[in-house]
Enzyme design. Structure first.
Site: not given
Length: 577
Positions: A35, A158, A236, A322
């Site tokens: 994203l 990479l 949850y 992240d």
């Protein structure tokens, strides 16, 4: 890719082209097509700076991941002309849904967090929620980024980087053929996820609570009948019968396909301790359906963590997603924050590589995005204690930034990345997200500014560093938002036509396109006559809006040679000219 090693420095471009490994030059190399990386590529393209994106996987995500887009994200996606596509790809907000805390999915909830996403935010935005999953959203972003000039190379990783004063020399490898290629990039965007190696290579440390808990993430198919017949839902689970005492159940974009997670103690257990039958039994316990016929599609280990980069840039490397902020999934803003990282960085990086701004503009990426990323991560950590800790609903109350303050107004997305399940914040949280200010970056703060990073998002001030206030207009009988006119360039909003000439002078001086939106009283919706007061510019002044919808500068003075020079000075300051 868990870590990168540096390669020998190369003296000059001629040497870079030598040898058997092909060489090419790109202004921006983006590592990771999730994203954050695809959003950065998309908004670079919106502003005329195509990028090279590499991704070691063969495609965009094919696993259940983040689901949902906040209105701030939908505003950004509209600027890229893909908001309709994302909205159509997601859950219908008018359909029944729920986010709850419970013992089992089939049982009565212990606490209801949310029962509708269909809420009115017209006072602060024209955008509503989107509810597309990350699988579909990434594909839409990838198509749009490509249309805008980006090149995306899948099956490409990479291998190593050489950090230089004038750029980054990277070695890329095709994971299918093994062939290698060298790329010299002016800038590298690290969107390579929570296992990022680029952050370490850049010498950027991390802080935070670290690893919080370990989970097994299960993707399964089942016929839930009347027990759970909603297209969207998130439960949850706090149940002592579950392994680890807690779990989470969520729907996906595909009917009959669900995700379920349970916790385990990484000090004494590992994924190999949980075989197929054990995982199926955990699903049945969590569902409260002991005879449920379960088809297990995928099993993976995941970590919930709270790790925050000490800074978001170092030299020619910039962090997004992240790679910059690993947060627990409980709050719904992991994927949203990743998209907004790309939205914020895209126009700045494009301005630099296109020669419209000085490289100092990129210093604002850390100054502006890091406080927001840390705020969201801290809030989601508090939500984790409440929602997914055994007995958390009883043990933990409101946390920092009001985690789960109200049980009836929870909004957000579901982030299934690595098994993550996101809920989200209430109206106070939405006000907070719309009320975030950029006070240390590319803005011209006023002398009396209090440097507070938050204001009430439902009562915007219009001062520099704050989000542009919402303003509804009527054109030819059609109600539109002022925000629909923003996002593709710098924009001056004013009630005076005299500012057109001032903007023309600034454009000629700086070589920067500036749009002017003159609001005529006859356009005002609902007979609103105080908009210039809310914007703080008076009848003759003007406000300068950055491409990311933040106010960069404003004045109450009328257009004149002196105020034109102030406008040019302000733009030069914002752009680090």
């Amino acid at each position: 890719m868990n870590q990168l090693s540096t390669i020998e420095p190369v003296a000059d471009p001629a040497e870079r082209a030598a040898g058997d490994v092909p060489f090419e030059h790109v202004p921006v190399l983006i590592v990771g097509a999730g994203l954050s990386g695809l959003s950065t590529a998309t908004f670079l393209g919106v502003h005329g700076a195509p990028a090279l994106v590499i991704e070691r996987h063969p495609s965009t995500s094919t696993a259940p991941k983040a689901r949902g887009q906040m209105p701030t994200v939908m505003e950004a996606l509209k600027i890229a002309d893909i908001d309709d596509a994302v909205r159509e790809a997601g859950f219908d907000l008018h359909e029944p849904m729920e986010i709850v805390i419970g013992r089992t999915v089939a049982g009565e909830p212990l606490q209801t967090l949310l029962q509708s996403f269909d809420f009115d935010l017209s006072a602060i935005t024209a955008a509503g929620m989107g509810m597309a999953g990350q699988e579909r959203t990434e594909a839409i972003l990838a198509r749009r980024a490509t249309e805008l000039g980006a090149e995306i190379r899948f099956n490409t990783e990479l291998v190593s980087v050489d950090l230089r004063d004038d750029g980054v020399l990277a070695v890329l490898r095709d994971v299918v053929t093994g062939s290698q290629r060298r790329v010299f990039a002016d800038y590298v965007v690290a969107s390579d996820g929570w296992r990022t190696g680029l952050r370490d290579v850049a010498g950027i440390g991390v802080h935070g609570h670290g690893s919080v808990s370990q989970w097994m993430s299960l993707v399964f198919r089942a016929d839930l009948g009347d027990v759970f017949d909603r297209e969207f839902g998130l439960v949850y689970l706090q149940n002592p019968e579950l392994h680890g005492g807690a779990g989470v159940f969520g729907t996906t974009d595909d009917a009959g396909r669900y995700i379920f997670s349970f916790g385990f103690d990484a000090a004494t257990e590992g994924p190999d301790d949980f075989d197929h039958d054990f995982c199926v039994e955990q699903i049945r316990i969590g569902m409260g359906m002991p005879e449920l016929d379960v088809r297990l599609d995928d099993v993976a280990e995941t970590e919930f963590a709270h790790r925050l980069a000490d800074r978001y840039s170092a030299g020619r490397i910039l962090l997004v997603g992240d790679a910059a902020h690993v947060m627990p999934p409980t709050g719904g803003q992991g994927g949203n924050t990743a998209v907004l990282d790309g939205f914020s960085l895209g126009w700045k990086l494009a301005a630099v590589v296109n020669g419209q701004a000085g490289p100092g503009l990129l210093d604002s990426h850390d100054l502006e995005r890091r406080p927001y990323g840390e705020m969201i991560a801290d809030w989601q950590y508090q939500n984790l204690l409440h929602r997914m800790t055994p007995g958390g609903a009883e043990k933990h109350g409101a946390g920092e930034h009001g985690a789960d303050r109200r049980s009836d107004d929870d909004h957000g997305d579901v982030d299934h990345d690595r098994g993550e399940q996101d809920g989200a914040g209430d109206n106070n949280e939405i006000g907070m997200m719309f009320g975030y200010r950029v006070v240390g970056g590319a803005v011209c703060l006023e002398p009396d500014d209090d440097h507070q990073q938050f204001e009430n998002g439902f009562l915007p001030t219009g001062r520099p560093g704050s989000r542009v206030p919402q303003l509804w207009l009527t054109n030819d009988g059609v109600r539109t938002s002022i925000i629909d006119r923003l996002g593709r360039s710098f924009v001056i909003i004013t009630a005076s036509v005299d500012w057109r000439e001032a903007a023309a002078h600034a454009t000629a001086e700086l070589g920067l396109p500036i749009e002017v939106v003159v609001v005529d009283d006859r356009q005002l919706d609902d007979h609103e006559t105080s908009w210039t007061d809310r914007y703080g510019i008076g009848e003759n002044g003007a406000t300068l809006i950055r491409p990311d919808l933040f106010v960069g500068w404003r004045t109450a003075a009328p257009a004149s040679p002196a105020s034109t020079e102030e406008l040019i000075k302000a733009l030069s300051t914002v752009l680090s000219r």
